[in-house]
Enzyme design. Sequence first.
Site, PDB file in Angstrom:
ATOM      1  N   ASP A 110       0.264  -1.265  -0.137  1.00  0.00           N
ATOM      2  CA  ASP A 110      -0.162  -0.271   0.123  1.00  0.00           C
ATOM      3  C   ASP A 110       0.668   0.822   0.000  1.00  0.00           C
ATOM      4  O   ASP A 110       1.805   1.262  -0.770  1.00  0.00           O
ATOM      5  CB  ASP A 110      -0.868  -0.033   0.772  1.00  0.00           C
ATOM      6  CG  ASP A 110      -2.759   0.522   0.558  1.00  0.00           C
ATOM      7  OD1 ASP A 110      -2.248   1.923   1.345  1.00  0.00           O
ATOM      8  OD2 ASP A 110      -3.016   0.009   0.714  1.00  0.00           O
ATOM      9  N   ASP A 111       0.508   2.192   0.442  1.00  0.00           N
ATOM     10  CA  ASP A 111       1.001   3.615   1.036  1.00  0.00           C
ATOM     11  C   ASP A 111       2.251   3.368   1.339  1.00  0.00           C
ATOM     12  O   ASP A 111       2.765   2.993   1.705  1.00  0.00           O
ATOM     13  CB  ASP A 111       0.527   4.176   1.126  1.00  0.00           C
ATOM     14  CG  ASP A 111      -0.258   6.142   0.942  1.00  0.00           C
ATOM     15  OD1 ASP A 111       1.737   5.908   0.479  1.00  0.00           O
ATOM     16  OD2 ASP A 111      -0.781   6.790   1.497  1.00  0.00           O
TER      17      ASP A 111
ATOM     18  N   LYS B 168      -3.411   0.025  -7.082  1.00  0.00           N
ATOM     19  CA  LYS B 168      -4.983   0.828  -6.079  1.00  0.00           C
ATOM     20  C   LYS B 168      -4.526   1.831  -6.463  1.00  0.00           C
ATOM     21  O   LYS B 168      -3.175   2.315  -6.102  1.00  0.00           O
ATOM     22  CB  LYS B 168      -4.733  -0.075  -4.014  1.00  0.00           C
ATOM     23  CG  LYS B 168      -6.147   0.529  -3.879  1.00  0.00           C
ATOM     24  CD  LYS B 168      -5.363   0.229  -2.177  1.00  0.00           C
ATOM     25  CE  LYS B 168      -5.944   0.743  -1.442  1.00  0.00           C
ATOM     26  NZ  LYS B 168      -5.533   0.012   0.104  1.00  0.00           N
TER      27      LYS B 168
ATOM     28  N   ASP C  67      -5.349   5.453  -5.232  1.00  0.00           N
ATOM     29  CA  ASP C  67      -6.750   5.563  -4.291  1.00  0.00           C
ATOM     30  C   ASP C  67      -6.629   7.898  -5.148  1.00  0.00           C
ATOM     31  O   ASP C  67      -5.982   7.799  -5.838  1.00  0.00           O
ATOM     32  CB  ASP C  67      -5.225   6.381  -3.081  1.00  0.00           C
ATOM     33  CG  ASP C  67      -6.246   6.170  -1.731  1.00  0.00           C
ATOM     34  OD1 ASP C  67      -7.252   6.559  -2.348  1.00  0.00           O
ATOM     35  OD2 ASP C  67      -5.739   5.647  -0.651  1.00  0.00           O
TER      36      ASP C  67
ATOM     37  N   SER D  13     -10.274   4.096  -6.033  1.00  0.00           N
ATOM     38  CA  SER D  13     -10.708   4.778  -4.676  1.00  0.00           C
ATOM     39  C   SER D  13     -11.765   5.762  -5.150  1.00  0.00           C
ATOM     40  O   SER D  13     -12.206   5.837  -3.945  1.00  0.00           O
ATOM     41  CB  SER D  13      -9.696   5.019  -3.517  1.00  0.00           C
ATOM     42  OG  SER D  13      -9.350   4.223  -3.712  1.00  0.00           O
TER      43      SER D  13
ATOM     44  N   ARG E  33     -13.432   1.001  -4.063  1.00  0.00           N
ATOM     45  CA  ARG E  33     -13.423   1.531  -2.626  1.00  0.00           C
ATOM     46  C   ARG E  33     -14.822   2.330  -2.799  1.00  0.00           C
ATOM     47  O   ARG E  33     -14.756   3.020  -3.580  1.00  0.00           O
ATOM     48  CB  ARG E  33     -12.367   1.944  -2.145  1.00  0.00           C
ATOM     49  CG  ARG E  33     -11.867   0.851  -1.851  1.00  0.00           C
ATOM     50  CD  ARG E  33     -11.480  -0.152  -0.326  1.00  0.00           C
ATOM     51  NE  ARG E  33     -12.254   1.010   0.506  1.00  0.00           N
ATOM     52  CZ  ARG E  33     -11.445   2.144   1.569  1.00  0.00           C
ATOM     53  NH1 ARG E  33      -9.604   1.639   1.603  1.00  0.00           N
ATOM     54  NH2 ARG E  33     -12.025   2.701   2.420  1.00  0.00           N
TER      55      ARG E  33
ATOM     56  N   ASP F  99     -13.051   3.894   5.248  1.00  0.00           N
ATOM     57  CA  ASP F  99     -11.116   3.074   5.719  1.00  0.00           C
ATOM     58  C   ASP F  99     -11.859   2.092   6.809  1.00  0.00           C
ATOM     59  O   ASP F  99     -12.595   2.283   8.057  1.00  0.00           O
ATOM     60  CB  ASP F  99     -10.205   3.441   6.188  1.00  0.00           C
ATOM     61  CG  ASP F  99      -9.183   4.182   4.983  1.00  0.00           C
ATOM     62  OD1 ASP F  99     -10.210   4.063   3.897  1.00  0.00           O
ATOM     63  OD2 ASP F  99      -7.785   4.146   5.364  1.00  0.00           O
TER      64      ASP F  99
HETATM   65  C1  GLA Z   1      -6.537   5.825   2.212  1.00  0.00           C
HETATM   66  C2  GLA Z   1      -7.015   4.703   1.597  1.00  0.00           C
HETATM   67  C3  GLA Z   1      -6.676   3.843   2.110  1.00  0.00           C
HETATM   68  C4  GLA Z   1      -4.679   3.823   2.465  1.00  0.00           C
HETATM   69  C5  GLA Z   1      -4.441   4.267   2.863  1.00  0.00           C
HETATM   70  C6  GLA Z   1      -3.196   5.336   2.704  1.00  0.00           C
HETATM   71  O1  GLA Z   1      -7.839   5.952   2.888  1.00  0.00           O
HETATM   72  O2  GLA Z   1      -8.825   4.273   1.989  1.00  0.00           O
HETATM   73  O3  GLA Z   1      -7.521   2.134   1.773  1.00  0.00           O
HETATM   74  O4  GLA Z   1      -4.523   2.812   1.014  1.00  0.00           O
HETATM   75  O5  GLA Z   1      -4.945   6.007   2.272  1.00  0.00           O
HETATM   76  O6  GLA Z   1      -2.592   6.612   3.154  1.00  0.00           O
END
Ligand code: GLA
Length: 427
Positions: free
Chosen positions: A89-90, A165, A167, A199, A222, A226
Site C-alpha cells: 500500500d502507501d 490500487k 487512491d 478508490s 472502494r 476505511d
Molecule cells: C486511504 C485509503 C486506505 C489506504 C490509505 C493509505 O485512506 O482508503 O485504504 O490506502 O489511504 O494512505
Amino acid sequence: MEKRTQIHLGSLVGCVFICVLVFSGVCSLDNGLARTPPMGWMAWERFRCNVNCTEDPENCLSEKLIKKMADRMVSLGLLDVGYEYVSIDDCWPTKERDSNGRLVPDPTRFPSGMKALGDYLHSKGLKFGIYEDFGTKTCGGFPGSEFYMSTDANTFAEWGVDMLKFDGCYSNINDMEIGYPTMEFFLNKTGRPILFSCSWPAYTQGIKTDYKLIRENCNMWRNYADIQDSWDSTYGIINHYGINKDGFSAFAGPGGWNDPDELIVGNFGLSYEQERAHMGMWAMMASPLFMSVDLRSIRNQSLALLKNKRLIAINQDPLGTQGRRVWKESDVELWVKPLQTEGSLAIALLNSGNQGTPKRLSLPALSLMLTNPLGYNLTEAFDGASMGSVFPNDTLKFSLNPTGILMMTAVPKVSSANLLMSLIFGQ
Ligand code: GLA
C-alpha cells in the site's frame, strides 16, 4: 522534470476523446481479470505507514516484510485456496521522483528494487500489487500520479505489477470521471493485464457517483470509509452495503466488484464471533478478499476462517451476484445471495447487537426466499453440516449470538422426473 511524460488534467478531455476515437481497443477495461472477486493480502490496515526500519525492523513497510508475508501465504496454504495478490500500500517510494520523473522505491526499505520484488512474488506463484494516487500526493504524502500517469503505468508494467490500487487523496473529485479512465487507458496501453482497483466512489459518495462508468473502467472500487480494527467499523461497512444507496450492489459482477475494504480477521479488535460475521458477510457481499493481518503470528482459528473453503466458494460463486439485505428488524437482519446452480441461495442471518444473550427467532421459510414447492436441502455454511430439508410452509427456528452470524446454503430439491430429464437432455 521532463515535460514529455507529463499529462495535465486540462488536456485529459482531449486525451480521452482521442482515446475513444483512435485507441478504442485499449480504452475501456478489457483486461479479462477479476472474473470472480480478487483475493490476496494487502499491507495497509495492519502495517500502515510504518517507515521506521531503524526502530521497528520487523514491522516496517519493506521488501523484507513483503517477502515474509508472501512466504507465509504459500506455506500456510493461503495461495492454495485462492489468495494470490500481495499488495503493497502507501508509503513505499521516496518523497521525490527521479530526474526522469519516475517513481523511486525507498532504497533503504526496498534495496533490491520493485522489479526484483515482483520477480520474487512471481517465483512463488503470487501476483504483485502496488499503490498510487490519482492526485498530486498519496494520502500519506508521497508523490502522486497526477501529471505522470503515462510514466507511472509504464513503470509499473516494467516492474511486473499485476494490480494497481489507485487512491484519490489530494485531487479534485470533479476530475475523477476523466482521470481514472485515463489511468486505465495508460494501463491497458502497456499491454500488461493489470487489475485496476479504484478508490474513486469512496471520494464521491454522497455526491453524484456514476457506477456504470466506474464499472466500465475498474475491476474493483472502494466506496466507503476505511476499515479499522473494530466491530463498529466492520458493521458500519456492512450496514452501508445493506442500505445500498442508489443500488450500487447491482453493478457488481464478473470483471468488477464493490470493495468494502480489507479483511481484518486475525488482528486485535474482533472477537471470534465477530470474525465469523465479518468473513461470512464478505462472502455474502461478493467482496474482494484482501487479508490485512500479520501472517507470522495469526491465530489458528482465524487462519482456518480465512481458509474456509465453503465460505470462499460462496464468495467466488461464478454467477457473481452481490448478496443483498432483504429484511432488517432492530439488530437482526437477513441477507440473500443467489448462487450459480439454478435456484440455489446463500442465506445469512446477522445479529449486529451486543446484548449478552443469543436472540431466538422463528421465521417462515418463505421469508428466507425459500419458495420452491419441492423444497431445499439446507447446509450450514461454515462447517458443511446438513440442516435437513425445508419446504416453503415450514417455520425455521434460529438462535443468533450477539454480534454473530448464521449462514447456510439452500439447494433446491430436484424431482426424480426432472433429474431424469436433465440427465437425458442436459437441461
Ligand atoms: C486511504 C485509503 C486506505 C489506504 C490509505 C493509505 O485512506 O482508503 O485504504 O490506502 O489511504 O494512505
